[in-house]
Motif scaffolding. Structure first.
Motif, PDB file in Angstrom:
ATOM      1  N   ALA A  25       0.820  -1.255  -0.186  1.00 29.33           N
ATOM      2  CA  ALA A  25       0.003   0.092   0.015  1.00 29.33           C
ATOM      3  C   ALA A  25       0.971   1.171   0.087  1.00 29.33           C
ATOM      4  O   ALA A  25       0.587   2.301  -0.704  1.00 29.33           O
ATOM      5  N   ILE A  26       2.008   1.335   0.846  1.00 25.03           N
ATOM      6  CA  ILE A  26       3.043   2.511   0.734  1.00 25.03           C
ATOM      7  C   ILE A  26       3.413   2.539  -0.643  1.00 25.03           C
ATOM      8  O   ILE A  26       3.627   3.793  -1.310  1.00 25.03           O
ATOM      9  N   ALA A  27       4.028   1.489  -1.268  1.00 25.79           N
ATOM     10  CA  ALA A  27       4.678   1.484  -2.374  1.00 25.79           C
ATOM     11  C   ALA A  27       3.596   1.917  -3.474  1.00 25.79           C
ATOM     12  O   ALA A  27       4.193   2.874  -4.561  1.00 25.79           O
ATOM     13  N   ARG A  28       2.175   1.769  -3.397  1.00 26.41           N
ATOM     14  CA  ARG A  28       1.420   2.034  -4.365  1.00 26.41           C
ATOM     15  C   ARG A  28       1.169   3.430  -4.370  1.00 26.41           C
ATOM     16  O   ARG A  28       1.055   4.456  -5.176  1.00 26.41           O
ATOM     17  N   ALA A  29       1.227   4.154  -3.103  1.00 25.81           N
ATOM     18  CA  ALA A  29       1.104   5.645  -2.865  1.00 25.81           C
ATOM     19  C   ALA A  29       2.187   6.207  -3.448  1.00 25.81           C
ATOM     20  O   ALA A  29       1.833   7.482  -4.107  1.00 25.81           O
ATOM     21  N   LEU A  30       3.504   5.806  -2.938  1.00 30.58           N
ATOM     22  CA  LEU A  30       4.585   6.380  -3.827  1.00 30.58           C
ATOM     23  C   LEU A  30       4.657   6.513  -5.185  1.00 30.58           C
ATOM     24  O   LEU A  30       5.222   7.501  -5.929  1.00 30.58           O
ATOM     25  N   GLN A  31       4.285   5.330  -5.696  1.00 33.98           N
ATOM     26  CA  GLN A  31       4.269   5.215  -7.195  1.00 33.98           C
ATOM     27  C   GLN A  31       3.273   6.288  -7.741  1.00 33.98           C
ATOM     28  O   GLN A  31       3.510   7.034  -8.811  1.00 33.98           O
ATOM     29  N   VAL A  32       2.262   6.519  -7.157  1.00 31.74           N
ATOM     30  CA  VAL A  32       1.215   7.416  -7.771  1.00 31.74           C
ATOM     31  C   VAL A  32       1.979   8.939  -7.357  1.00 31.74           C
ATOM     32  O   VAL A  32       1.788   9.755  -8.331  1.00 31.74           O
ATOM     33  N   LEU A  33       2.482   9.134  -6.561  1.00 29.37           N
ATOM     34  CA  LEU A  33       3.224  10.532  -6.428  1.00 29.37           C
ATOM     35  C   LEU A  33       4.350  10.577  -7.554  1.00 29.37           C
ATOM     36  O   LEU A  33       4.718  11.735  -7.913  1.00 29.37           O
ATOM     37  N   SER A  34       4.996   9.467  -7.622  1.00 27.21           N
ATOM     38  CA  SER A  34       6.092   9.478  -8.693  1.00 27.21           C
ATOM     39  C   SER A  34       5.837   9.801 -10.020  1.00 27.21           C
ATOM     40  O   SER A  34       6.368  10.014 -10.907  1.00 27.21           O
ATOM     41  N   VAL A  35       4.387   9.616 -10.489  1.00 26.04           N
ATOM     42  CA  VAL A  35       4.029   9.719 -11.869  1.00 26.04           C
ATOM     43  C   VAL A  35       4.150  11.315 -12.222  1.00 26.04           C
ATOM     44  O   VAL A  35       3.868  11.644 -13.510  1.00 26.04           O
ATOM     45  N   PHE A  36       4.433  12.512 -11.071  1.00 25.05           N
ATOM     46  CA  PHE A  36       4.587  13.628 -11.340  1.00 25.05           C
ATOM     47  C   PHE A  36       5.753  13.945 -11.811  1.00 25.05           C
ATOM     48  O   PHE A  36       5.965  15.100 -12.368  1.00 25.05           O
ATOM     49  N   HIS A  37       6.666  13.194 -11.701  1.00 24.12           N
ATOM     50  CA  HIS A  37       8.190  13.475 -12.115  1.00 24.12           C
ATOM     51  C   HIS A  37       8.578  13.677 -13.364  1.00 24.12           C
ATOM     52  O   HIS A  37       9.306  14.805 -13.570  1.00 24.12           O
ATOM     53  N   GLU A  38       7.766  13.107 -14.323  1.00 20.81           N
ATOM     54  CA  GLU A  38       8.067  13.482 -15.732  1.00 20.81           C
ATOM     55  C   GLU A  38       6.786  14.396 -16.466  1.00 20.81           C
ATOM     56  O   GLU A  38       6.830  14.690 -17.667  1.00 20.81           O
ATOM     57  N   SER A  39       5.896  14.759 -15.579  1.00 16.79           N
ATOM     58  CA  SER A  39       4.759  15.343 -16.138  1.00 16.79           C
ATOM     59  C   SER A  39       5.000  17.115 -16.059  1.00 16.79           C
ATOM     60  O   SER A  39       5.643  17.410 -15.140  1.00 16.79           O
ATOM     61  N   GLY A  40       4.314  17.370 -17.142  1.00 18.54           N
ATOM     62  CA  GLY A  40       4.738  19.185 -17.353  1.00 18.54           C
ATOM     63  C   GLY A  40       3.389  19.679 -17.036  1.00 18.54           C
ATOM     64  O   GLY A  40       3.238  20.972 -17.229  1.00 18.54           O
ATOM     65  N   LYS A  41       2.253  18.916 -16.573  1.00 14.27           N
ATOM     66  CA  LYS A  41       0.900  19.518 -16.409  1.00 14.27           C
ATOM     67  C   LYS A  41       0.275  18.809 -15.250  1.00 14.27           C
ATOM     68  O   LYS A  41       0.615  17.670 -15.145  1.00 14.27           O
TER      69      LYS A  41
END
Length: 269
Positions: free
Chosen positions: A27-43
């Motif tokens: 569950a913690i890994a899934r939450a961090l994976q969700v946060l990590s999707v913003f790394h390469e997003s420009g919007k």
């Protein structure tokens, strides 16, 4: 086996995690994976975009986003076009910087170096195939991204990366080269393995590394490695200038002694 996305530029963007580890909390890994999707997003991202990028279903993405939003780690953007990271994330960046002994002891050295150099001075820390900027003292001309703590650059084509590789054995250098996503960030980026090795040998010989327009066009950067007590390279100090004001020889004569002295002062602690 799953993967966690990482904010990397010119580096393969996943790291392996072992879900069979009995102490691993999915569950913690899934939450961090969700946060990590913003790394390469420009919007800002919608729930569908977050779920697709994180590799989870829309329902799971909705629950994770809702929880993180309640805690302040995700919020709606100002124009309500989607979700963006929340302000609480800055608390953790501050914690890392203030509790990292290398950053703490480097800070006064960096400030003195900036006064003497009058160009941009950076401290970067190694994270496998990339360097992450932990301190950035600005010069008279900057872009927005050149001011950001946490910005990352690949090791293979940067002055700091080559300064670090100069303190490694050939086998470890070859491993970094083989695992790096060696793409041209600018037309001057060196991607050929033999040319990268030659630059590392040059850094070993000189005690510093130089890069010309390999990350940012018009920029020249020089770096020296920061070492642990056992000689393991931990990061680098950089001085960056503009090729509109400096040629490579003059830049090296002016700043190689300064960056070497600053690195040595930190390494002696």
């Amino acid at each position: 086996m799953r993967y966690i996305q990482r904010a990397e530029y010119g580096v393969r963007p996943t790291t392996h995690i072992d879900e069979d580890d009995p102490l691993f909390v999915q569950a913690i890994a899934r939450a961090l994976q969700v946060l990590s999707v913003f790394h390469e997003s420009g919007k800002p991202l919608t729930l569908n975009e977050i779920g697709a990028a994180a590799g989870v279903g829309k329902s799971a993405a909705q629950r994770v986003v809702h929880t993180l939003r309640q805690l302040g780690y995700i919020e709606r953007d100002a124009n309500d076009r989607g979700y963006v990271p929340g302000i609480r994330i800055l608390d953790h960046a501050r914690d890392y910087l203030r509790l990292n002994p290398l950053v703490a002891r480097a800070s006064p050295v960096l400030m003195e170096l900036r006064r003497n150099a009058r160009e941009r001075v950076d401290l970067s820390l190694r994270d496998d195939l990339r360097l992450i900027y932990a301190a950035r003292l600005q010069s008279k001309r900057e872009t927005f991204f050149a001011t950001l703590i946490g910005q990352s650059v690949p090791i293979y084509c940067t002055s700091g990366g080559r300064a670090i590789m100069a303190h490694m054995g050939d086998a470890e250098v070859d491993d970094i080269i083989a695992r790096s996503d060696r793409r041209e960030i600018t037309p001057k980026t060196i991607t050929d393995p033999d040319q990268i090795r030659a630059k590392v040998r040059e850094a070993r010989e000189h005690g510093y590394a130089l890069a010309l327009e390999e990350i940012l066009q018009g920029e020249i950067a020089i770096a020296a490695a920061i070492l642990a007590a056992d000689g393991t390279p931990l990061g680098a100090i950089h001085i960056a200038g503009s090729l509109s004001e400096w040629d490579a020889d003059t830049f090296c004569r002016r700043f190689a002694p300064l960056v070497g002295e600053a690195a040595g002062a930190i390494n002696r602690f």
